[in-house]
Scaffold this motif. Structure first.
Motif, PDB file in Angstrom:
ATOM      1  N   GLY A  79      29.272  12.398  63.679  1.00  0.00           N
ATOM      2  CA  GLY A  79      30.705  12.639  63.535  1.00  0.00           C
ATOM      3  C   GLY A  79      31.436  11.429  62.983  1.00  0.00           C
ATOM      4  N   VAL A  80      31.058  10.231  63.438  1.00  0.00           N
ATOM      5  CA  VAL A  80      31.683   9.001  62.934  1.00  0.00           C
ATOM      6  C   VAL A  80      31.460   8.869  61.434  1.00  0.00           C
ATOM      7  CG1 VAL A  80      31.537   6.472  62.981  1.00  0.00           C
ATOM      8  CG2 VAL A  80      31.574   7.758  65.126  1.00  0.00           C
ATOM      9  N   VAL A  81      30.212   9.051  61.004  1.00  0.00           N
ATOM     10  CA  VAL A  81      29.886   8.937  59.579  1.00  0.00           C
ATOM     11  C   VAL A  81      30.647   9.982  58.765  1.00  0.00           C
ATOM     12  CG1 VAL A  81      28.030   9.195  57.875  1.00  0.00           C
ATOM     13  CG2 VAL A  81      27.630   7.900  59.971  1.00  0.00           C
ATOM     14  N   TYR A  82      30.730  11.202  59.293  1.00  0.00           N
ATOM     15  CA  TYR A  82      31.408  12.277  58.556  1.00  0.00           C
ATOM     16  C   TYR A  82      32.904  11.999  58.421  1.00  0.00           C
ATOM     17  CZ  TYR A  82      32.607  16.941  56.967  1.00  0.00           C
ATOM     18  OH  TYR A  82      33.068  17.990  56.221  1.00  0.00           O
ATOM     19  N   LEU A  83      33.535  11.529  59.496  1.00  0.00           N
ATOM     20  CA  LEU A  83      34.960  11.212  59.432  1.00  0.00           C
ATOM     21  C   LEU A  83      35.223  10.028  58.499  1.00  0.00           C
ATOM     22  CD1 LEU A  83      35.997  11.704  63.166  1.00  0.00           C
ATOM     23  CD2 LEU A  83      36.699  13.106  61.218  1.00  0.00           C
ATOM     24  N   LEU A  84      34.328   9.043  58.499  1.00  0.00           N
ATOM     25  CA  LEU A  84      34.464   7.929  57.555  1.00  0.00           C
ATOM     26  C   LEU A  84      34.373   8.430  56.119  1.00  0.00           C
ATOM     27  CD1 LEU A  84      32.314   5.136  59.253  1.00  0.00           C
ATOM     28  CD2 LEU A  84      34.802   5.127  58.914  1.00  0.00           C
ATOM     29  N   HIS A  85      33.452   9.365  55.880  1.00  0.00           N
ATOM     30  CA  HIS A  85      33.319   9.954  54.540  1.00  0.00           C
ATOM     31  C   HIS A  85      34.614  10.659  54.134  1.00  0.00           C
ATOM     32  CE1 HIS A  85      31.985  12.522  51.256  1.00  0.00           C
ATOM     33  NE2 HIS A  85      32.347  13.574  51.955  1.00  0.00           N
ATOM     34  N   LEU A  86      35.193  11.442  55.050  1.00  0.00           N
ATOM     35  CA  LEU A  86      36.456  12.121  54.743  1.00  0.00           C
ATOM     36  C   LEU A  86      37.565  11.112  54.468  1.00  0.00           C
ATOM     37  CD1 LEU A  86      36.542  15.045  57.363  1.00  0.00           C
ATOM     38  CD2 LEU A  86      35.976  15.181  54.932  1.00  0.00           C
ATOM     39  N   GLY A  87      37.594  10.032  55.258  1.00  0.00           N
ATOM     40  CA  GLY A  87      38.625   9.010  55.079  1.00  0.00           C
ATOM     41  C   GLY A  87      38.547   8.342  53.722  1.00  0.00           C
ATOM     42  N   VAL A  88      37.339   7.956  53.327  1.00  0.00           N
ATOM     43  CA  VAL A  88      37.161   7.303  52.029  1.00  0.00           C
ATOM     44  C   VAL A  88      37.493   8.277  50.893  1.00  0.00           C
ATOM     45  CG1 VAL A  88      35.454   6.280  50.467  1.00  0.00           C
ATOM     46  CG2 VAL A  88      35.463   5.660  52.896  1.00  0.00           C
ATOM     47  N   ALA A  89      37.060   9.531  51.028  1.00  0.00           N
ATOM     48  CA  ALA A  89      37.338  10.528  49.994  1.00  0.00           C
ATOM     49  C   ALA A  89      38.845  10.759  49.859  1.00  0.00           C
ATOM     50  CB  ALA A  89      36.625  11.839  50.324  1.00  0.00           C
ATOM     51  N   LYS A  90      39.542  10.819  50.994  1.00  0.00           N
ATOM     52  CA  LYS A  90      40.993  11.023  50.950  1.00  0.00           C
ATOM     53  C   LYS A  90      41.684   9.813  50.352  1.00  0.00           C
ATOM     54  CE  LYS A  90      44.602  13.519  51.646  1.00  0.00           C
ATOM     55  NZ  LYS A  90      44.772  14.786  50.903  1.00  0.00           N
ATOM     56  N   TRP A  91      41.226   8.626  50.692  1.00  0.00           N
ATOM     57  CA  TRP A  91      41.804   7.385  50.169  1.00  0.00           C
ATOM     58  C   TRP A  91      41.715   7.349  48.645  1.00  0.00           C
ATOM     59  CZ3 TRP A  91      43.746   3.135  53.084  1.00  0.00           C
ATOM     60  CH2 TRP A  91      44.052   1.993  52.334  1.00  0.00           C
ATOM     61  N   ARG A  92      40.602   7.854  48.108  1.00  0.00           N
ATOM     62  CA  ARG A  92      40.356   7.783  46.669  1.00  0.00           C
ATOM     63  C   ARG A  92      40.809   9.040  45.927  1.00  0.00           C
ATOM     64  NH1 ARG A  92      34.147   6.322  46.078  1.00  0.00           N
ATOM     65  NH2 ARG A  92      34.779   6.300  43.893  1.00  0.00           N
ATOM     66  N   GLU A  93      41.364  10.028  46.646  1.00  0.00           N
ATOM     67  CA  GLU A  93      41.744  11.301  46.035  1.00  0.00           C
ATOM     68  C   GLU A  93      42.801  11.102  44.956  1.00  0.00           C
ATOM     69  OE1 GLU A  93      42.040  15.265  48.344  1.00  0.00           O
ATOM     70  OE2 GLU A  93      44.070  14.503  48.251  1.00  0.00           O
ATOM     71  N   ARG A  94      42.638  11.793  43.868  1.00  0.00           N
ATOM     72  CA  ARG A  94      43.584  11.650  42.760  1.00  0.00           C
ATOM     73  C   ARG A  94      44.915  12.306  43.099  1.00  0.00           C
ATOM     74  NH1 ARG A  94      44.655  15.710  39.112  1.00  0.00           N
ATOM     75  NH2 ARG A  94      43.612  17.722  39.455  1.00  0.00           N
ATOM     76  N   THR A  95      45.958  11.832  42.464  1.00  0.00           N
ATOM     77  CA  THR A  95      47.286  12.411  42.663  1.00  0.00           C
ATOM     78  C   THR A  95      47.437  13.647  41.779  1.00  0.00           C
ATOM     79  OG1 THR A  95      48.237  10.982  40.945  1.00  0.00           O
ATOM     80  CG2 THR A  95      48.280  10.170  43.217  1.00  0.00           C
ATOM     81  N   LEU A 187      50.485   8.469  50.551  1.00  0.00           N
ATOM     82  CA  LEU A 187      50.193   9.464  51.588  1.00  0.00           C
ATOM     83  C   LEU A 187      48.690   9.718  51.699  1.00  0.00           C
ATOM     84  CD1 LEU A 187      52.150  10.902  53.479  1.00  0.00           C
ATOM     85  CD2 LEU A 187      51.881  12.940  52.103  1.00  0.00           C
ATOM     86  N   ASN A 188      48.010   9.774  50.547  1.00  0.00           N
ATOM     87  CA  ASN A 188      46.552   9.937  50.582  1.00  0.00           C
ATOM     88  C   ASN A 188      45.909   8.800  51.361  1.00  0.00           C
ATOM     89  OD1 ASN A 188      46.603  12.286  49.089  1.00  0.00           O
ATOM     90  ND2 ASN A 188      46.112  11.295  47.137  1.00  0.00           N
ATOM     91  N   ARG A 189      46.405   7.597  51.145  1.00  0.00           N
ATOM     92  CA  ARG A 189      45.829   6.447  51.841  1.00  0.00           C
ATOM     93  C   ARG A 189      46.206   6.438  53.317  1.00  0.00           C
ATOM     94  NH1 ARG A 189      46.283   1.816  47.041  1.00  0.00           N
ATOM     95  NH2 ARG A 189      44.666   2.807  45.731  1.00  0.00           N
ATOM     96  N   LEU A 190      47.376   6.982  53.626  1.00  0.00           N
ATOM     97  CA  LEU A 190      47.759   7.102  55.033  1.00  0.00           C
ATOM     98  C   LEU A 190      46.797   8.037  55.757  1.00  0.00           C
ATOM     99  CD1 LEU A 190      49.633   6.835  57.511  1.00  0.00           C
ATOM    100  CD2 LEU A 190      51.025   8.695  56.533  1.00  0.00           C
ATOM    101  N   PHE A 191      46.547   9.220  55.188  1.00  0.00           N
ATOM    102  CA  PHE A 191      45.652  10.175  55.835  1.00  0.00           C
ATOM    103  C   PHE A 191      44.203   9.691  55.798  1.00  0.00           C
ATOM    104  CE2 PHE A 191      49.240  13.059  55.572  1.00  0.00           C
ATOM    105  CZ  PHE A 191      49.110  13.771  56.751  1.00  0.00           C
ATOM    106  N   GLY A 192      43.822   9.020  54.708  1.00  0.00           N
ATOM    107  CA  GLY A 192      42.495   8.433  54.675  1.00  0.00           C
ATOM    108  C   GLY A 192      42.326   7.405  55.781  1.00  0.00           C
ATOM    109  N   GLY A 193      43.361   6.577  55.967  1.00  0.00           N
ATOM    110  CA  GLY A 193      43.322   5.592  57.039  1.00  0.00           C
ATOM    111  C   GLY A 193      43.275   6.235  58.419  1.00  0.00           C
TER     112      GLY A 193
END
Length: 207
Positions: A79-95, A187-193
């Motif tokens: 679960g930790v690895v999966y949530l980290l993956h979601l966080g990084v993906a959200k951080w890098r998500e295009r606008t 906002l993407n970086r907020l949710f990624g964080g």
């Protein structure tokens, strides 16, 4: 379940759903990008994950997770690895530009959003432990246990659907104010964080 127990359980369920967690973050993130209607697959995915958690607890596997350090650790760190993956993906998500916003749902298939949300709930052993502690408090020893678990599961899933729709609706309204790429990026970086923060909290959780 007596009326008193029903209202107490309903209140507890509502409080659990409203409390911010990975599911709420996932729902609001989808709501901001896709709107309420296109977020429904993600909301249903969360409920499928919750249903699996309830089934695990109902058949007694939850007790195994609570007592087996290895089983708990495997699910926890997955679960930790999966949530980290979601966080990084959200951080890098295009606008998305205002002209593209109506087509944003095409960025990720609905089935993938559903599957992602299932995993968000399933890979959270803390939720399983919490259900083990919560549900027995509302069981009537004079009534069939499977029926009671089924009723409580239906209530929990129904309440969570309504709460998650509320989160998605709120996010949809907020999205209407976010027009510039800079605002969306922040906002993407907020949710990624936030996903990364939840991963850190899950990593530090001990039974």
């Amino acid at each position: 379940m007596s009326p008193e127990l029903f209202w107490a359980f309903l209140a507890a369920t509502l409080l659990i759903s409203i409390t911010p967690g990975a599911g709420a973050i996932n729902t609001m993130s989808n709501g901001l990008r896709y709107g309420l209607k296109r977020t429904l697959p993600a909301i249903l995915g969360l409920q499928a994950g919750l249903g699996i958690q309830l089934l695990v607890v109902g058949v007694g596997l939850g007790t195994l997770l609570a007592s087996s350090e290895l089983a708990f650790a495997l699910i926890k760190w997955g679960g930790v690895v999966y949530l980290l993956h979601l966080g990084v993906a959200k951080w890098r998500e295009r606008t998305v530009s205002p002209d593209e916003s109506g087509m944003a749902g095409a960025d990720e298939p609905a089935l993938r959003r559903f599957a992602t949300s299932v995993l968000v709930n399933v890979t959270n052993p803390k939720a399983t432990i919490f259900l083990i502690a919560l549900l027995p408090q509302f069981l009537d020893p004079n009534l069939p246990r499977p029926l009671q678990f089924t009723v409580m599961g239906v209530i929990m899933i129904g309440v969570d659907i309504l709460v998650m729709c509320g989160f998605a609706g709120l996010a949809t309204v907020i999205a209407g104010w976010l027009r510039s790429p800079r605002q969306q990026r922040l906002l993407n970086r907020l949710f990624g964080g936030l996903f990364i923060l939840v991963a850190g909290l899950l990593a530090s959780y001990r039974t």
